[in-house]
Design an enzyme around this catalytic site. Structure first.
Site, PDB file in Angstrom:
ATOM      1  N   GLU A 110      -8.861   4.391  -2.173  1.00  0.00           N
ATOM      2  CA  GLU A 110      -8.735   5.444  -0.824  1.00  0.00           C
ATOM      3  C   GLU A 110      -9.248   6.522  -1.606  1.00  0.00           C
ATOM      4  OE1 GLU A 110      -5.640   5.706   1.969  1.00  0.00           O
ATOM      5  OE2 GLU A 110      -5.046   3.371   1.824  1.00  0.00           O
ATOM      6  N   TYR A 140      -7.259  12.144  -1.780  1.00  0.00           N
ATOM      7  CA  TYR A 140      -8.033  12.637  -0.661  1.00  0.00           C
ATOM      8  C   TYR A 140      -8.660  13.954  -1.183  1.00  0.00           C
ATOM      9  CZ  TYR A 140      -7.196   8.463   1.950  1.00  0.00           C
ATOM     10  OH  TYR A 140      -7.146   7.487   2.795  1.00  0.00           O
ATOM     11  N   ASN A 162       0.932  -1.041   0.054  1.00  0.00           N
ATOM     12  CA  ASN A 162       0.040  -0.025  -0.016  1.00  0.00           C
ATOM     13  C   ASN A 162       1.039   1.150  -0.060  1.00  0.00           C
ATOM     14  OD1 ASN A 162      -2.415   1.835   0.798  1.00  0.00           O
ATOM     15  ND2 ASN A 162      -0.980   2.092   2.428  1.00  0.00           N
ATOM     16  N   GLU A 163       0.641   2.154  -0.890  1.00  0.00           N
ATOM     17  CA  GLU A 163       1.244   3.436  -0.812  1.00  0.00           C
ATOM     18  C   GLU A 163       3.078   3.129  -0.822  1.00  0.00           C
ATOM     19  OE1 GLU A 163      -0.263   6.589   1.647  1.00  0.00           O
ATOM     20  OE2 GLU A 163      -2.261   6.683   0.475  1.00  0.00           O
TER      21      GLU A 163
HETATM   22  O1  AHR Z   1      -6.837   6.382   5.247  1.00  0.00           O
HETATM   23  C1  AHR Z   1      -5.832   6.810   5.966  1.00  0.00           C
HETATM   24  C2  AHR Z   1      -4.517   6.613   5.423  1.00  0.00           C
HETATM   25  O2  AHR Z   1      -4.182   7.395   4.292  1.00  0.00           O
HETATM   26  C3  AHR Z   1      -4.266   5.369   4.769  1.00  0.00           C
HETATM   27  O3  AHR Z   1      -3.519   4.434   5.748  1.00  0.00           O
HETATM   28  C4  AHR Z   1      -2.982   5.492   3.873  1.00  0.00           C
HETATM   29  O4  AHR Z   1      -3.066   4.363   2.946  1.00  0.00           O
HETATM   30  C5  AHR Z   1      -3.171   6.748   3.375  1.00  0.00           C
HETATM   31  O5  AHR Z   1      -2.170   7.749   3.527  1.00  0.00           O
END
Ligand code: AHR
Length: 528
Positions: free
Chosen positions: A332, A275, A204-205
């Site tokens: 996400e 985000y 992840n990331e």
């Molecule tokens: O959703 C919170 C965090 O945001 C997750 O753990 C990560 O993958 C992202 O940076």
């Protein structure tokens, strides 16, 4: 609340009245009125139900307290999972849950979470608040959760601090159907048949908390790890590579050039994260409530960037993967605000208002438009973390406006998208910032009905829209609207129904339907 119901009823009445008037004076619509035409005869791609996926990370009270209370808890539960929360999540038809992280995934060692719960090791959750993680929720408990929800499982493996052997053994433990010692260990722990893992994330990331890697380094590791992930044919998960974020398309480009084609490796999808931050500045993101109108429009404008981010990545994929084998999964997304004052900054707890419901609906409409490539997404996160569906406080629970947006959009799960054009769309402007006032999406649902979603981003002006369904006789539209008087209207434990959907109906006249979409609202209606 009664006031709110009254005003929506009034606006529906207005719409009906306008439609009735039109009967008397056909063609009386103003030339510059917003109009939507849906082509009911021309099917687009199917909107995969997994676009409505959720994310549950070991973070704050998202899993522990928010959902998991343990079988001994006085809070009514099934196998340790809260009955109230499970019931509400089932009502919104959660199709898929991603677990255990996020950043947590790359520090998670699956063997810590199997066997007798009281013997499991206690670790520190170093990513999220440095609190104790007692591993009470592990593999079997997670699969209890998805079974209770009737959802599919998306398990995210540890590439950052694990080994290929550890990951391969987890996949074997999950999916092995023979007599190997790992499959036998799973049986000893209470699960005879293999678990069905719909998706398995390989890290992840990787560019950040997952190991601070370059895409070249991660690609080599992906190839190495994926080489050892074996599962019986019927239990083979889709393998997801950790991709890029925000404006960066280099991960998508490199991964699609260097995994699938070159090595013929299992590679089913790319994970992408974006985000919505009101100010666009991570150090001072903006508040969940009590924000100025400047942050209403900036939030919606920032969320609308999802469309071009997807387009830019899909353009790379269309070049490198013209047969469209690989999916672009936004696993996400959602709003990220400054945490609520007085809460642990590592717990990412934020309130959720009408603005979040619009953010969700705008993203749904964008995902629908890209349904050919975007086949799975996961909002961050399901309960008590970031843009949550549900907030809990001890034994109490409330449904957020985002929950209502998800629940209203249920008919779009596995529906067939229909082309739609918006003419004369208004602009909603504040100072130098402008965004389209109306966003819309249409689809033929599994129940055979045609559904239309409408979002009015303008917090001050209702918008009159004429809707024409080409190729279908429509008597009217029937559904619900979510709106409120204040931009930051939200539900609290004292007033959990402050923002809740109410009926929204309109009759057709002359083959068209005229509706007045209230300011700052989300509407989902079915053609009758
Ligand atoms: O959703 C919170 C965090 O945001 C997750 O753990 C990560 O993958 C992202 O940076």
């Amino acid at each position: 609340m009664i006031m709110l119901k009254k005003s929506i009823f009034a606006s529906s009445l207005l719409a009906v009245t306008a439609a009735t008037l039109m009967n008397a004076a056909p063609g009386a619509y103003a030339a510059n009125e917003v109009s939507i035409t849906i082509d009911a005869k021309k099917a687009g791609p199917v909107i995969n139900k997994n676009i409505y996926g959720q994310f549950a990370e070991h973070l704050g009270t998202g899993v522990y307290e928010g959902m998991w209370v343990g079988p001994e808890s006085p809070i009514p539960n099934t196998k340790g999972w809260r009955n109230d929360v499970i019931g509400a999540l089932k009502n919104m038809h959660v199709p898929l849950v991603r677990w255990p992280g996020g950043c947590f995934a790359d520090e998670y060692h699956w063997r810590d979470g199997i066997g007798a719960r009281d013997k499991r090791p206690v670790k520190m959750n170093t990513n999220w608040g440095n609190v104790e993680e007692n591993n009470a929720v592990g593999t079997h408990e997670f699969f209890d959760l998805v079974d209770l929800l009737g959802a599919d499982a998306y398990v995210n493996g540890n590439l950052g601090s694990g080994t290929p052997q550890e990951m391969a053994e987890w996949v074997e433990y999950l999916t092995g159907d023979g007599k190997s010692s790992l499959a036998e260990l799973r049986r000893k722990n209470g699960r005879d048949k293999p678990f069905k893992v719909a998706f398995f994330g390989i890290g992840n990331e990787a560019w950040g908390c997952g190991g601070n890697m370059t895409v070249q380094h991660y690609t080599s590791l992906y190839n190495q790890y994926a080489s050892f992930l074996k599962a019986p044919k019927d239990y083979m998960p889709q393998f997801i590579a950790s991709g890029g974020h925000d404006d960066d398309t280099t991960w998508t480009d490199h991964l699609t050039k260097h995994i699938h084609e070159q090595w013929n490796m299992r590679f089913d999808g790319i994970s992408f994260h974006y985000y919505t931050v009101p100010t666009g500045v991570w150090e001072k993101k903006g508040l969940a409530l009590g924000f100025p109108e400047e942050q209403w429009i900036s939030t919606l404008k920032n969320t609308l960037r999802m469309d071009s981010l997807i387009k830019n990545n899909v353009a790379k994929m269309d070049k490198n993967d013209p047969k469209k084998k690989i999916a672009f999964n936004v696993d996400e997304w959602g709003t990220w605000y400054d945490v609520e004052p007085g809460t642990n900054p590592g717990f990412l707890y934020q309130q959720n208002s009408l603005r979040d419901a619009l953010v969700a609906a705008l993203n749904f409409n964008i995902f629908h438009a890209h349904a050919e490539r975007v086949r799975m997404t996961n909002i961050a996160q399901m309960v008590n973390v970031l843009q949550a569906m549900i907030l809990t406080e001890k034994d109490k629970m409330l449904l957020t406006p985002t929950y209502h947006a998800f629940e209203m959009y249920v008919p779009f799960q596995n529906a067939t998208s229909l082309p739609l054009t918006i003419k004369n769309n208004r602009k909603y402007s504040l100072g130098a910032t402008s965004i389209p006032s109306i966003s819309a999406s249409a689809a033929r649902a599994l129940d055979g009905k045609l559904y239309l979603s409408l979002v009015n981003t303008d917090p001050n002006q209702a918008v009159d829209i004429t809707i024409d369904v080409a190729g279908e006789k429509v008597a009217g539209l029937k559904g619900r609207v979510l709106t409120a008087n204040a931009m930051d209207a939200h539900n609290t434990f004292a007033d959990p129904q402050a923002v809740t959907p109410v009926a929204f109906n309109a009759l057709a006249s002359g083959g068209k339907v005229s509706v007045k979409v209230p300011a700052k609202s989300v509407v989902v209606v079915a053609a009758e």
